[in-house]
Scaffold this motif. Sequence first.
Motif, PDB file in Angstrom:
ATOM      1  N   ARG A   1     -32.155  34.150 -12.469  1.00 45.24           N
ATOM      2  CA  ARG A   1     -33.213  35.120 -12.762  1.00 45.24           C
ATOM      3  C   ARG A   1     -34.590  34.543 -12.430  1.00 45.24           C
ATOM      4  O   ARG A   1     -35.460  35.258 -11.927  1.00 45.24           O
ATOM      5  CB  ARG A   1     -33.126  35.504 -14.238  1.00 45.24           C
ATOM      6  CG  ARG A   1     -34.167  36.503 -14.690  1.00 45.24           C
ATOM      7  CD  ARG A   1     -33.980  36.799 -16.171  1.00 45.24           C
ATOM      8  NE  ARG A   1     -35.072  37.598 -16.699  1.00 45.24           N
ATOM      9  CZ  ARG A   1     -35.262  37.845 -17.985  1.00 45.24           C
ATOM     10  NH1 ARG A   1     -34.381  37.363 -18.877  1.00 45.24           N
ATOM     11  NH2 ARG A   1     -36.284  38.568 -18.397  1.00 45.24           N
TER      12      ARG A   1
ATOM     13  N   THR B   1     -44.258  34.674 -14.962  1.00 42.66           N
ATOM     14  CA  THR B   1     -43.940  35.700 -15.963  1.00 42.66           C
ATOM     15  C   THR B   1     -42.454  35.673 -16.312  1.00 42.66           C
ATOM     16  O   THR B   1     -42.061  35.748 -17.489  1.00 42.66           O
ATOM     17  CB  THR B   1     -44.336  37.090 -15.431  1.00 42.66           C
ATOM     18  OG1 THR B   1     -45.749  37.116 -15.176  1.00 42.66           O
ATOM     19  CG2 THR B   1     -43.985  38.178 -16.442  1.00 42.66           C
ATOM     20  N   THR B   2     -41.616  35.573 -15.291  1.00 41.72           N
ATOM     21  CA  THR B   2     -40.170  35.507 -15.529  1.00 41.72           C
ATOM     22  C   THR B   2     -39.812  34.260 -16.327  1.00 41.72           C
ATOM     23  O   THR B   2     -38.962  34.299 -17.228  1.00 41.72           O
ATOM     24  CB  THR B   2     -39.409  35.504 -14.197  1.00 41.72           C
ATOM     25  OG1 THR B   2     -39.766  36.662 -13.453  1.00 41.72           O
ATOM     26  CG2 THR B   2     -37.908  35.482 -14.427  1.00 41.72           C
TER      27      THR B   2
ATOM     28  N   ASP C   1     -41.647  32.725 -18.516  1.00 40.04           N
ATOM     29  CA  ASP C   1     -42.028  32.985 -19.918  1.00 40.04           C
ATOM     30  C   ASP C   1     -40.991  33.872 -20.597  1.00 40.04           C
ATOM     31  O   ASP C   1     -40.654  33.662 -21.774  1.00 40.04           O
ATOM     32  CB  ASP C   1     -43.411  33.639 -19.971  1.00 40.04           C
ATOM     33  CG  ASP C   1     -44.530  32.694 -19.558  1.00 40.04           C
ATOM     34  OD1 ASP C   1     -44.312  31.465 -19.594  1.00 40.04           O
ATOM     35  OD2 ASP C   1     -45.619  33.186 -19.195  1.00 40.04           O
ATOM     36  N   GLU C   2     -40.487  34.859 -19.866  1.00 38.86           N
ATOM     37  CA  GLU C   2     -39.477  35.756 -20.436  1.00 38.86           C
ATOM     38  C   GLU C   2     -38.181  35.007 -20.732  1.00 38.86           C
ATOM     39  O   GLU C   2     -37.532  35.252 -21.777  1.00 38.86           O
ATOM     40  CB  GLU C   2     -39.213  36.909 -19.460  1.00 38.86           C
ATOM     41  CG  GLU C   2     -40.385  37.856 -19.316  1.00 38.86           C
ATOM     42  CD  GLU C   2     -40.192  38.856 -18.182  1.00 38.86           C
ATOM     43  OE1 GLU C   2     -41.028  39.759 -18.029  1.00 38.86           O
ATOM     44  OE2 GLU C   2     -39.187  38.721 -17.446  1.00 38.86           O
TER      45      GLU C   2
ATOM     46  N   GLU D   1     -38.703  33.017 -23.898  1.00 36.92           N
ATOM     47  CA  GLU D   1     -38.701  33.897 -25.063  1.00 36.92           C
ATOM     48  C   GLU D   1     -37.277  34.330 -25.408  1.00 36.92           C
ATOM     49  O   GLU D   1     -36.901  34.413 -26.588  1.00 36.92           O
ATOM     50  CB  GLU D   1     -39.582  35.111 -24.791  1.00 36.92           C
ATOM     51  CG  GLU D   1     -39.634  36.134 -25.920  1.00 36.92           C
ATOM     52  CD  GLU D   1     -40.183  35.552 -27.220  1.00 36.92           C
ATOM     53  OE1 GLU D   1     -39.830  36.084 -28.291  1.00 36.92           O
ATOM     54  OE2 GLU D   1     -40.950  34.562 -27.162  1.00 36.92           O
ATOM     55  N   HIS D   2     -36.484  34.594 -24.395  1.00 38.77           N
ATOM     56  CA  HIS D   2     -35.083  34.969 -24.608  1.00 38.77           C
ATOM     57  C   HIS D   2     -34.341  33.857 -25.358  1.00 38.77           C
ATOM     58  O   HIS D   2     -33.574  34.139 -26.300  1.00 38.77           O
ATOM     59  CB  HIS D   2     -34.428  35.228 -23.250  1.00 38.77           C
ATOM     60  CG  HIS D   2     -32.968  35.550 -23.323  1.00 38.77           C
ATOM     61  ND1 HIS D   2     -32.482  36.798 -23.655  1.00 38.77           N
ATOM     62  CD2 HIS D   2     -31.854  34.762 -23.117  1.00 38.77           C
ATOM     63  CE1 HIS D   2     -31.166  36.771 -23.644  1.00 38.77           C
ATOM     64  NE2 HIS D   2     -30.760  35.553 -23.318  1.00 38.77           N
TER      65      HIS D   2
ATOM     66  N   GLN E   1     -35.415  33.787 -28.995  1.00 38.44           N
ATOM     67  CA  GLN E   1     -34.795  34.863 -29.768  1.00 38.44           C
ATOM     68  C   GLN E   1     -33.358  34.522 -30.135  1.00 38.44           C
ATOM     69  O   GLN E   1     -32.908  34.773 -31.270  1.00 38.44           O
ATOM     70  CB  GLN E   1     -34.855  36.167 -28.970  1.00 38.44           C
ATOM     71  CG  GLN E   1     -36.262  36.718 -28.812  1.00 38.44           C
ATOM     72  CD  GLN E   1     -36.332  37.893 -27.850  1.00 38.44           C
ATOM     73  OE1 GLN E   1     -35.359  38.196 -27.157  1.00 38.44           O
ATOM     74  NE2 GLN E   1     -37.484  38.561 -27.809  1.00 38.44           N
TER      75      GLN E   1
END
Length: 914
Positions: free
Chosen positions: A712, A728-729, A731-732, A735-736, A739
Amino acid sequence: MSGNWKWPGARWWKFDFHTHTPASDDYGKGPDHYQLKQRTPGEWLLDFMRAEIDCVAVTDHNSGEWIDPLKSELDSMKENPPEGYRPLYLFPGVEITVNGGVHILAVFGPESTTGDITALLGAVGFHGTRGKSNDCTTKSVKEVITEIVEYGGLPIPAHVDGPSGLFSEQTGNTLAQTLESQITAIELIDTNNQKPQLVLDNKLEWAEVIGSDSHHPNTVGSRLSWIKMTRPNLDGLRLALLDGPLSVKRSDTFASDPNAHGNILIEGLSVENARYIGRPSALELKLNPWLNTLIGGRGTGKSTLLEFMRIALRREAELPDGIAEDFVKYKKIAESRNDDGLLEAEATLTVAYRKDDARFRVRWSVGADKREIVEETGSDVWTQVDGDVRQRFPVRIYSQKQIFELAGQPLALLQIVDETERVDRGEWIEQWREEEARFLSLRAQCREIAAGLSEESRVKGELDDVKRRLEVFEKVGHADVLKEYQHRIRQQSAVTTWEEEWTGYGDRLRQLAAEFTVPELEEGVLNKHDDTTEQLDHAMGTVRKRTEGIAKSVLGLASEADAVKKEWEQGKNGSAWQQKVTNAVGRYEQLLTRLQDEDAGDPAEYGKLVQHRQALESKLDEYQKRKGKLTGLRSTANESLEQLKALRKKLSERRKSFLDDVLDQNPYVKVELVPFGAKELTESDLRRLLGREDGGFEKDIGGINTGGLLGRIYEGYPGERTVEELQTTLDEVKEHLHQLATGMEVEVQDRRFAGYMQKIAPESLDRLDAWFPEDSLHVEYSTSADGQNLRPLHQGSPGQKTAALLAFLLSYGNEPIILDQPEDDLDNHLIYDLIVKQLREIKRNRQIVIVTHNANIVVNGDAELVVSLDARGGQTRKISEGSLQEKTVREEVCRVMEGGREAFERRYRRISGK
């Protein structure tokens, strides 16, 4: 900058090609003509010494009368140097007035005499008055030039663009015949003057020199030429003039000092007691500040010397893994005749290094396997100093194999970029580590505070229970008394806490005053019979008195503090508020009595409940403060993380700026930075941070080309997506993972991965947030000088890869660069267009040492020092050393190097300067 460094090989010498002595009739012409004509040879020589001229061509009008007296006087000066003396080399010569009015300079070697000049004048048919310029030869210009050459001199037409000059006095067929002569150089007064069309049509590229044509002490050194030679002699001068611009510079077109060089240099290498080098006596390899070439047959120790420098200067770690094993033999002690080790137990390597006009020696001994750094602190006085050899003595050392390996390892090339002064990753990493440590510390503090807040909910529930039990007591009918009591007790507690903050000031001041004591000086230090100590003793007494005064003042302040406390207590005790408190307590005590009498509850329990409620409320207040602090820390941690992002971006920007600048005009190679592009490292880094280096969870973690989180990140990059989109990816993805670690319901391919992430250490997630993929380099090359048809480097042949990387490595830096046979796998076209041209350009500011078998690098690269090595008696020996102007060096180049003779012919237009 060069100081007293007498380096081997070529250097630039200040040469005045046109001078006159009192032997010329017009010397000193003017108001002081008679006095100046009386000047002595010694005075004349000192004129040039004070002007810092190195070489002087003595060229009187049609006379060599002063040559022998000048040479004799110069010899005397060398024996007994007068004030102002400095070395000076005389080149006997003469300015001949030729039939037709043209002036020709004839310049001979320092060994020539007055008799040689007189013989030449006879040969050219000069029968006029010696020293006068009006009389002329019977022979023509062409014939005179031929005679000068026959007599072993260098013919140089004087002031060709001025009066009595070749271009001014001759035209047409006469000039055409003269141009067929063996003219060595011309004295051109104005480089902007247009040369005759005949000269342009014949593409005559004579060296253009300038001299002062001094007839007066005031004009000595006013115009001169710089000549590159090993030492001043006729052979070196002839080849320099044949060489043209590479070896001749004019003072009117080159204002700076051509002897200027880089400020970090290797002065030389000494090898003692190695297996095949330095026995029985040390081999001393002294270097020149510009281009040094080591030549010789195979197996003569050339490469070994360079690898020994690598060892002494601690550059072994720079070798790629692919060739590190080959290097082992250079640092290995030979244990038997058949062992490939190249050292003996007592071997010592010493590198002499010059840095910012200071001299150092780095000495490495095999037995101790340690390096010692010494600095010259006086004339031949050396003092041991501290420092890291790699940091203090920068150098670049590359073998052809090493360069080829670098071509296939972009990250190794990136490491070289990072070590440049422009990028300076060492300085950047210090900033990064400091900010990273700050970020991790802030996150740890946040967790510590958050852990302490876990009891907040329980405390709130307990407080509710206590309040409900207190309501039972308040319903007895005495709620107002209880509320007033609780209100006043809280006030009294707050006032008491406030009092405790300052009412101890008096005691603290008295403690401070007690510390103001000046100790007595140790007995016997001062001699009481020494009248010079009286003033000091008086001053010390003043210190004691003033210190005692300060102590008394502090005690006075303590008394004032006590008075403030007393006034406060009197004011508080007599205040209406204190009366309210006293009344509330009294009414409360009466209430307790009544409660007990009326069996309304346990009075002791009520008091405990009140205290417990206060304790719980205080704890909740503390929780609120912690929550505020936690909010602030989290904000600061986020700011720190943003700073880390900015630092990481700064590193990429430094790298890109450096690459863009150094390769802006380079047609052979293009290196593009790909931010976060080191895909091969990203997978291992992410797995290391997640504690899964051994694999597992392939569907979720994935791979660069196989999906999952890693797929990804790099999907469509570089190319379809920008680096901002990749960020940005990234950072996502982080974050995933957060979580998952907190137990949130997010999509996973393998539920076991979610369970695994919930067990991961919080510190690992912090380090994940502070992690960013490494950059990569995309290297392209072109085989043409126009920079067209760029292709990815991995598609090139070994020679093309080497050429591209060489173009890059030679494009930047000021530290010495050492190359071992860089021409291997390169064709002659690339050698000349790539290596030779760049070497000529960069050596002015950077020392270069090259082991080579290619004559073009030595000859057309214009090597200032050539060292020829051979293996004799089982040991490496120096056969010759010097510049290309020396005959023995040229002969050695032709003997051991293929294409040597052709290279000389191409450069000098005739072999060996004959």
